[in-house]
Enzyme design. Sequence first.
Site, short mmCIF file in Angstrom:
data_model
loop_
_atom_site.label_atom_id
_atom_site.label_comp_id
_atom_site.label_asym_id
_atom_site.label_seq_id
_atom_site.Cartn_x
_atom_site.Cartn_y
_atom_site.Cartn_z
N GLY A 41 0.72 -1.28 0.08
CA GLY A 41 0.00 -0.10 0.20
C GLY A 41 0.90 1.08 0.01
O GLY A 41 2.08 1.11 0.20
N THR A 95 -0.59 -14.08 6.48
CA THR A 95 -1.19 -13.10 6.15
C THR A 95 -2.55 -13.46 5.93
O THR A 95 -3.77 -13.07 6.49
CB THR A 95 -0.79 -12.27 5.04
N TYR A 148 -0.26 -18.07 -2.23
CA TYR A 148 -1.55 -17.22 -2.65
C TYR A 148 -3.02 -17.81 -2.71
O TYR A 148 -3.80 -17.65 -2.17
CB TYR A 148 -1.35 -16.38 -3.60
P1 NAD Z 1 -2.58 -4.77 -3.09
O1 NAD Z 1 -1.29 -5.23 -2.96
O2 NAD Z 1 -2.61 -3.25 -3.99
O3 NAD Z 1 -3.31 -4.23 -1.80
C1 NAD Z 1 -3.04 -5.23 -0.60
C2 NAD Z 1 -3.00 -4.35 0.53
O4 NAD Z 1 -2.93 -5.20 1.76
C3 NAD Z 1 -1.78 -3.45 0.35
O5 NAD Z 1 -2.17 -1.95 0.75
C4 NAD Z 1 -0.76 -3.95 1.30
O6 NAD Z 1 0.02 -3.09 2.06
C5 NAD Z 1 -1.75 -4.62 2.41
N1 NAD Z 1 -1.34 -5.71 3.49
C6 NAD Z 1 -0.58 -6.82 2.84
N2 NAD Z 1 -0.41 -7.70 3.71
C7 NAD Z 1 -0.79 -7.17 4.93
C8 NAD Z 1 -0.95 -7.30 6.21
N3 NAD Z 1 -0.40 -8.42 6.85
N4 NAD Z 1 -1.47 -6.65 7.13
C9 NAD Z 1 -2.13 -5.37 6.77
N5 NAD Z 1 -1.96 -4.92 5.47
C10 NAD Z 1 -1.54 -5.78 4.60
O7 NAD Z 1 -3.48 -5.45 -4.00
P2 NAD Z 1 -5.15 -5.21 -4.62
O8 NAD Z 1 -4.88 -5.69 -6.06
O9 NAD Z 1 -5.45 -4.18 -4.26
O10 NAD Z 1 -5.83 -6.46 -3.97
C11 NAD Z 1 -6.64 -6.33 -2.93
C12 NAD Z 1 -7.41 -7.60 -2.38
O11 NAD Z 1 -8.17 -8.27 -3.69
C13 NAD Z 1 -6.28 -8.63 -1.94
O12 NAD Z 1 -6.60 -9.34 -0.89
C14 NAD Z 1 -6.40 -9.56 -3.31
O13 NAD Z 1 -6.07 -10.78 -3.11
C15 NAD Z 1 -7.92 -9.68 -3.85
N6 NAD Z 1 -7.65 -9.62 -5.25
C16 NAD Z 1 -7.04 -8.78 -6.10
C17 NAD Z 1 -7.20 -9.12 -7.55
C18 NAD Z 1 -6.68 -7.85 -8.64
O14 NAD Z 1 -6.66 -8.14 -9.64
N7 NAD Z 1 -6.28 -6.77 -8.09
C19 NAD Z 1 -7.54 -10.18 -8.12
C20 NAD Z 1 -8.21 -11.07 -6.99
C21 NAD Z 1 -8.07 -10.57 -5.76
#
Ligand code: NAD
Length: 312
Positions: A41, A95, A148
């Site tokens: 983030g 996580t 994952y």
């Molecule tokens: P991203 O990496 O931009 O966001 C993830 C956020 O979680 C980040 O801000 C990170 O700092 C925070 N984070 C990670 N580990 C952490 C922890 N242990 N404690 C607190 N915060 C933590 O990813 P995104 O694309 O925004 O994805 C958000 C969610 O959506 C995730 O769970 C991901 O698995 C899911 N997702 C996203 C997609 C996609 O295409 N973007 C597809 C399927 C699922």
Amino acid sequence: MSDMMKRILVTGGAGFIGSHLCRRLLDEGGKVFCLDNMFTGTYDNIRELYENPNFEFINADVIHPIQLDVDYIFNLACPASPIHYQYDPIMTSKTSFMGALNMLDLARRCHARILQASTSEIYGDPQVHPQTEDYRGNVNPIGPRACYDEGKRIVETLFFDYHRRHRVDIRVIRIFNTYGPNMLENDGRVVSNFIMQALHNRDITVYGDGSQTRSFCYVDDLINGMIAMMRKDNFYGPVNLGNPQEITILDLAHMIIEKTGSRSRIVFKELPEDDPVKRKPCIDLAKKELGWAPVIPISEGLDRTIRYFQSR
Ligand code: NAD
Ligand code: UDP
């Protein structure tokens, strides 16, 4: 989210999807707690949100329990890009599992409704196309993507066990590839990679022969689906949220080159291990239960995303 949404916790709220969600929930009058450990983030993503008195940032890690009184929880905390979730794979599994466990315990204590961001990756390299929610998937449990994929699978298990055992009011969504502003420039995901490469006239790195497919959903469409799911009573999921417009990675590369007027060449690199061959959501269930379908075609979503990266 009108008066229905009162105190809302968004874990992973400083990330790509989380920051859009926080903004939208604030716009709808919610009091938003954004919890993030800033692994992927950024403060840039949430800078403007600080101006809103209903926004509160909590710098914390979901692997630790937290005390908070909330009505709704969106659990998004987890790195999503392969290079980030494979950087420390043990931390990724931890996580997913510990984060979900802690947030479910919090939901149980507060009687909060809790939504989990699951993923199309739980289908692995799918043998059913397009993917429907009743397909159980084809995941390699010991490969580099397993931290994952299996992490999200055990989270779905935990959610449904908390629902059955403790009557927690769960929502599970399976997000398919989503893109848009606030993605990290260097997060290795295909849309951000290709746009950055194109804007700098660098080689566009297509992995494999580029015949693998994905179906890309613009982030605003996804947020509408997430909120519709949180609002819907007596429907727990899992439900696919994604755009069924399927495209090969090679066609995506050509599209981005054309849109940016780039002089980049396409180069072919080794396909990563366990890279799914095709992926496309069946969204019939989301249409039926939520009245939701994406409305932003890839061409328009890419224009908006290219403008975002150009402006940075
Ligand atoms: P991203 O990496 O931009 O966001 C993830 C956020 O979680 C980040 O801000 C990170 O700092 C925070 N984070 C990670 N580990 C952490 C922890 N242990 N404690 C607190 N915060 C933590 O990813 P995104 O694309 O925004 O994805 C958000 C969610 O959506 C995730 O769970 C991901 O698995 C899911 N997702 C996203 C997609 C996609 O295409 N973007 C597809 C399927 C699922
Ligand atoms: N990909 C690619 N070049 C890149 C980055 C990704 O060809 O620079 C491919 C990757 O191999 C995969 C697809 O694009 O087939 C989507 O990759 P991404 O990491 O964005 O998402 P995921 O594989 O998790 O769906």
